[in-house]
Scaffold this active site. Structure first.
Site, PDB file in Angstrom:
ATOM      1  N   PHE A 209       0.824  -1.202   0.000  1.00 56.79           N
ATOM      2  CA  PHE A 209       0.000   0.000   0.000  1.00 56.79           C
ATOM      3  C   PHE A 209       0.856   1.249   0.000  1.00 56.79           C
ATOM      4  O   PHE A 209       1.768   1.390   0.823  1.00 56.79           O
ATOM      5  CB  PHE A 209      -0.908  -0.010   1.229  1.00 56.79           C
ATOM      6  CG  PHE A 209      -1.786   1.199   1.361  1.00 56.79           C
ATOM      7  CD1 PHE A 209      -2.888   1.351   0.548  1.00 56.79           C
ATOM      8  CD2 PHE A 209      -1.511   2.174   2.311  1.00 56.79           C
ATOM      9  CE1 PHE A 209      -3.711   2.465   0.658  1.00 56.79           C
ATOM     10  CE2 PHE A 209      -2.323   3.284   2.444  1.00 56.79           C
ATOM     11  CZ  PHE A 209      -3.428   3.433   1.612  1.00 56.79           C
TER      12      PHE A 209
ATOM     13  N   ASP B  93      10.171  -3.803  12.374  1.00 54.11           N
ATOM     14  CA  ASP B  93       9.214  -3.166  11.462  1.00 54.11           C
ATOM     15  C   ASP B  93       8.545  -1.991  12.175  1.00 54.11           C
ATOM     16  O   ASP B  93       7.985  -2.147  13.260  1.00 54.11           O
ATOM     17  CB  ASP B  93       8.169  -4.207  11.053  1.00 54.11           C
ATOM     18  CG  ASP B  93       7.279  -3.756   9.913  1.00 54.11           C
ATOM     19  OD1 ASP B  93       7.001  -2.550   9.818  1.00 54.11           O
ATOM     20  OD2 ASP B  93       6.841  -4.623   9.137  1.00 54.11           O
TER      21      ASP B  93
ATOM     22  N   SER C 129       3.823  -6.553   2.527  1.00 54.91           N
ATOM     23  CA  SER C 129       2.901  -5.683   3.251  1.00 54.91           C
ATOM     24  C   SER C 129       1.460  -5.945   2.802  1.00 54.91           C
ATOM     25  O   SER C 129       0.989  -7.076   2.884  1.00 54.91           O
ATOM     26  CB  SER C 129       3.319  -4.223   3.047  1.00 54.91           C
ATOM     27  OG  SER C 129       2.638  -3.365   3.926  1.00 54.91           O
ATOM     28  N   MET C 130       0.737  -4.924   2.288  1.00 59.32           N
ATOM     29  CA  MET C 130      -0.613  -5.173   1.803  1.00 59.32           C
ATOM     30  C   MET C 130      -0.608  -6.172   0.655  1.00 59.32           C
ATOM     31  O   MET C 130      -1.604  -6.888   0.428  1.00 59.32           O
ATOM     32  CB  MET C 130      -1.282  -3.882   1.348  1.00 59.32           C
ATOM     33  CG  MET C 130      -2.735  -4.078   0.913  1.00 59.32           C
ATOM     34  SD  MET C 130      -3.496  -2.612   0.162  1.00 59.32           S
ATOM     35  CE  MET C 130      -2.674  -2.569  -1.435  1.00 59.32           C
TER      36      MET C 130
ATOM     37  N   HIS D  13      10.524  -2.388   7.518  1.00 60.33           N
ATOM     38  CA  HIS D  13       9.319  -2.877   6.866  1.00 60.33           C
ATOM     39  C   HIS D  13       9.545  -3.295   5.413  1.00 60.33           C
ATOM     40  O   HIS D  13       9.118  -4.370   4.990  1.00 60.33           O
ATOM     41  CB  HIS D  13       8.221  -1.802   6.922  1.00 60.33           C
ATOM     42  CG  HIS D  13       6.925  -2.248   6.330  1.00 60.33           C
ATOM     43  ND1 HIS D  13       6.189  -3.287   6.866  1.00 60.33           N
ATOM     44  CD2 HIS D  13       6.231  -1.819   5.242  1.00 60.33           C
ATOM     45  CE1 HIS D  13       5.100  -3.475   6.141  1.00 60.33           C
ATOM     46  NE2 HIS D  13       5.112  -2.608   5.141  1.00 60.33           N
TER      47      HIS D  13
END
Length: 280
Positions: A50, A219, A118-119, A249
């Protein structure tokens, strides 16, 4: 009746996608272009995160291509342009993009694996939930399907009043790296993402494919609740969870990137050999 219901759902999805699409799309940053490469019988679909861009995954894509895999790395709608455009898209748009890419890759390959950051991890999980045995395995890096921050509780109201807040971009320990993301956090789009998370969480028990998950212990974007929910919810008997100690992250651009790339290749090759009966 069933066919009519499906048709209505499709029309509804198209209407929502049109509603969120800008009349004139901003230009795509030169470093945020999608990528397709390789010609092997085994494919890997890479899903970026994202407010990021394909740049966060391009090194991984090149590594997979160099080791014999066919790769596809789409640019999610609203990414790589402006945060304002991202605010005009929804999780349905992002998922439709990777779903279309999966269909294209599946038509070309004997096996298809998924890789998500991530997303992108949430999108990959939903693909696995929806496509079942057509997905041969998943590698997730710092996946997010939940954020425990109590400030998320005000997001439904806040996103109606404020378009964006200062964002977290380039959460990377290694100097000189740039994921080509946004320094503003578009709140309407973030709110839409929470519906993706909810949908994925409800259906985690559909995930029974082999699973390899990497989580950075430092993260600064995603807390550990997502990985804990994945551990508790999936039914994968073949699963591994690896901690990353030298990355933040965006670990695919960080000090642990090569370990992730090499680990994913070994994981995919093992599963490919098992599928064709050549495993020792």
């Amino acid at each position: 009746m069933f066919s009519a219901a499906l048709a209505l759902d499709a029309i509804s999805l198209r209407r929502r996608r049109i509603k969120h699409s800008p009349l004139v799309a901003p230009s795509v940053h030169s470093d945020a272009q999608p990528y397709a490469g390789g010609s092997g019988p085994t494919g890997v679909l890479l899903c970026h995160g994202f407010s990021g861009s394909p740049k966060s995954m391009i090194g991984w894509a090149h590594h997979l291509e160099a080791t014999g895999f066919r790769v596809l790395l789409p640019r999610l709608p609203g990414h790589g342009t402006t945060w304002q455009e991202l605010n005009q898209t929804s999780w349905i748009d992002w998922y439709s993009s990777v779903d279309d890419a999966f269909a294209a890759l599946h038509a070309q390959c004997d096996q298809v694996f998924l890789a998500g950051l991530s997303m992108g991890g949430a999108l990959a999980l939903r693909l696995a939930e929806q496509h079942g045995p057509q997905v041969s395995g998943l590698v997730l890096v710092n996946p997010v399907i939940n954020i425990s921050d109590p400030r998320m509780s005000v997001l439904p109201i806040l996103q109606l009043a404020v378009p964006s807040l200062a964002g977290i971009v380039n959460d990377i320990e290694k100097p000189g790296q740039d994921e080509c993301g946004y320094d503003r956090l578009p709140l309407r789009a973030l709110y839409s993402q929470t519906f993706l998370w909810s949908d994925v969480r409800r259906n985690l028990d559909r995930v029974d494919q082999p699973l390899l998950v990497y989580r950075a212990i430092h993260d600064h974007v995603v807390d550990q609740s997502s990985v804990e929910l994945i551990k508790a919810g999936v039914r994968s008997s073949d699963h591994s969870y690896v901690e990353l100690h030298r990355s933040y992250h965006v670990a695919t651009l960080d000090y642990d990137a090569e370990d992730i790339f090499d680990g994913s290749v070994a994981f995919f090759r093992r599963l490919t050999k098992e599928a064709d009966g050549t495993a020792e």
